[in-house]
Motif scaffolding. Structure first.
Motif, PDB file in Angstrom:
ATOM      1  N   GLY A   1      90.533  16.496  19.594  1.00 45.13           N
ATOM      2  CA  GLY A   1      91.986  16.336  19.705  1.00 45.13           C
ATOM      3  C   GLY A   1      92.444  15.863  21.063  1.00 45.13           C
ATOM      4  O   GLY A   1      93.626  15.636  21.272  1.00 45.13           O
ATOM      5  N   THR A   2      91.517  15.706  22.011  1.00 44.37           N
ATOM      6  CA  THR A   2      91.903  15.244  23.344  1.00 44.37           C
ATOM      7  C   THR A   2      91.745  13.736  23.435  1.00 44.37           C
ATOM      8  O   THR A   2      90.861  13.145  22.824  1.00 44.37           O
ATOM      9  N   LYS A   3      92.625  13.123  24.189  1.00 46.30           N
ATOM     10  CA  LYS A   3      92.581  11.688  24.443  1.00 46.30           C
ATOM     11  C   LYS A   3      92.717  11.494  25.950  1.00 46.30           C
ATOM     12  O   LYS A   3      93.721  11.902  26.546  1.00 46.30           O
ATOM     13  N   VAL A   4      91.722  10.914  26.594  1.00 40.70           N
ATOM     14  CA  VAL A   4      91.692  10.785  28.045  1.00 40.70           C
ATOM     15  C   VAL A   4      92.455   9.536  28.472  1.00 40.70           C
ATOM     16  O   VAL A   4      92.228   8.448  27.947  1.00 40.70           O
ATOM     17  N   LYS A   5      93.361   9.727  29.431  1.00 44.62           N
ATOM     18  CA  LYS A   5      94.120   8.610  29.993  1.00 44.62           C
ATOM     19  C   LYS A   5      93.375   8.000  31.179  1.00 44.62           C
ATOM     20  O   LYS A   5      93.230   6.784  31.276  1.00 44.62           O
ATOM     21  N   SER A   6      92.901   8.856  32.114  1.00 47.93           N
ATOM     22  CA  SER A   6      92.181   8.348  33.277  1.00 47.93           C
ATOM     23  C   SER A   6      91.217   9.410  33.799  1.00 47.93           C
ATOM     24  O   SER A   6      91.355  10.589  33.513  1.00 47.93           O
ATOM     25  N   VAL A   7      90.245   8.942  34.591  1.00 49.55           N
ATOM     26  CA  VAL A   7      89.255   9.820  35.202  1.00 49.55           C
ATOM     27  C   VAL A   7      89.149   9.449  36.672  1.00 49.55           C
ATOM     28  O   VAL A   7      88.964   8.284  37.013  1.00 49.55           O
ATOM     29  N   HIS A   8      89.275  10.452  37.536  1.00 48.01           N
ATOM     30  CA  HIS A   8      89.073  10.266  38.969  1.00 48.01           C
ATOM     31  C   HIS A   8      87.873  11.109  39.372  1.00 48.01           C
ATOM     32  O   HIS A   8      87.776  12.274  38.996  1.00 48.01           O
ATOM     33  N   THR A   9      86.951  10.513  40.153  1.00 45.63           N
ATOM     34  CA  THR A   9      85.751  11.233  40.555  1.00 45.63           C
ATOM     35  C   THR A   9      85.664  11.296  42.069  1.00 45.63           C
ATOM     36  O   THR A   9      86.212  10.449  42.775  1.00 45.63           O
ATOM     37  N   MET A  10      84.971  12.327  42.547  1.00 45.12           N
ATOM     38  CA  MET A  10      84.695  12.440  43.974  1.00 45.12           C
ATOM     39  C   MET A  10      83.302  13.018  44.169  1.00 45.12           C
ATOM     40  O   MET A  10      82.906  13.956  43.483  1.00 45.12           O
ATOM     41  N   ASN A  11      82.563  12.422  45.097  1.00 45.42           N
ATOM     42  CA  ASN A  11      81.216  12.876  45.423  1.00 45.42           C
ATOM     43  C   ASN A  11      81.271  13.742  46.671  1.00 45.42           C
ATOM     44  O   ASN A  11      81.939  13.401  47.648  1.00 45.42           O
ATOM     45  N   LYS A  12      80.559  14.872  46.637  1.00 46.72           N
ATOM     46  CA  LYS A  12      80.477  15.754  47.792  1.00 46.72           C
ATOM     47  C   LYS A  12      79.015  15.891  48.188  1.00 46.72           C
ATOM     48  O   LYS A  12      78.181  16.230  47.355  1.00 46.72           O
ATOM     49  N   ASP A  13      78.710  15.584  49.454  1.00 46.65           N
ATOM     50  CA  ASP A  13      77.350  15.751  49.948  1.00 46.65           C
ATOM     51  C   ASP A  13      77.038  17.229  50.114  1.00 46.65           C
ATOM     52  O   ASP A  13      77.937  18.056  50.279  1.00 46.65           O
ATOM     53  N   GLY A  14      75.761  17.557  50.099  1.00 44.75           N
ATOM     54  CA  GLY A  14      75.348  18.937  50.301  1.00 44.75           C
ATOM     55  C   GLY A  14      75.578  19.374  51.738  1.00 44.75           C
ATOM     56  O   GLY A  14      75.536  18.574  52.671  1.00 44.75           O
ATOM     57  N   LYS A  15      75.844  20.661  51.902  1.00 44.26           N
ATOM     58  CA  LYS A  15      76.042  21.218  53.240  1.00 44.26           C
ATOM     59  C   LYS A  15      74.693  21.445  53.911  1.00 44.26           C
ATOM     60  O   LYS A  15      73.706  21.783  53.260  1.00 44.26           O
ATOM     61  N   THR A  16      74.652  21.278  55.234  1.00 44.37           N
ATOM     62  CA  THR A  16      73.451  21.583  55.990  1.00 44.37           C
ATOM     63  C   THR A  16      73.390  23.085  56.217  1.00 44.37           C
ATOM     64  O   THR A  16      74.342  23.687  56.703  1.00 44.37           O
ATOM     65  N   LYS A  17      72.289  23.679  55.839  1.00 43.96           N
ATOM     66  CA  LYS A  17      72.087  25.118  55.992  1.00 43.96           C
ATOM     67  C   LYS A  17      70.843  25.353  56.845  1.00 43.96           C
ATOM     68  O   LYS A  17      69.931  24.525  56.877  1.00 43.96           O
ATOM     69  N   ARG A  18      70.816  26.511  57.501  1.00 44.43           N
ATOM     70  CA  ARG A  18      69.662  26.849  58.325  1.00 44.43           C
ATOM     71  C   ARG A  18      69.135  28.215  57.906  1.00 44.43           C
ATOM     72  O   ARG A  18      69.898  29.155  57.716  1.00 44.43           O
TER      73      ARG A  18
END
Length: 99
Positions: free
Chosen positions: A51-68
């Motif tokens: 029953g859903t109809k998509v009008k638009s899609v926005h995407t964003m990429n997030k890099d991984g955090k540096t951990k120690r």
């Protein structure tokens, strides 16, 4: 790259205060597979939620955090977020209703 099924594209919904405010405008936020494109995300939402109809899609990429950890540095996994806007006559997505 192996082909992604529509059930592999959407990993989980993002539940934050900002994403809840966007639901008033029929915008829903999901964590998606990092290699999925906008067309695959649109098809996955329309197939997973009838029953859903998509009008638009926005995407964003997030890099991984540096951990120690001790003296060793590493990175967490990179993620991809998608904001899906539905059309005005589209049905709402049920998984967000009780939140």
């Amino acid at each position: 790259m192996a082909t992604l099924g529509y059930y592999d594209v959407i990993l989980k919904p993002v539940v934050t205060e900002k994403s809840m405010n966007l639901m008033a405008d029929k915008k829903y936020t999901f964590l998606v597979h990092p290699e999925a494109n906008k067309i695959q995300i649109k098809e996955a939402v329309e197939k997973m939620f009838p029953g859903t109809k998509v009008k638009s899609v926005h995407t964003m990429n997030k890099d991984g955090k540096t951990k120690r950890r001790g003296m060793v540095y590493g990175k967490t996994a990179k993620t991809k977020k998608a904001i899906v806007q539905l059309t005005a006559e589209s049905a709402d997505i049920e998984i967000f209703q009780g939140l």
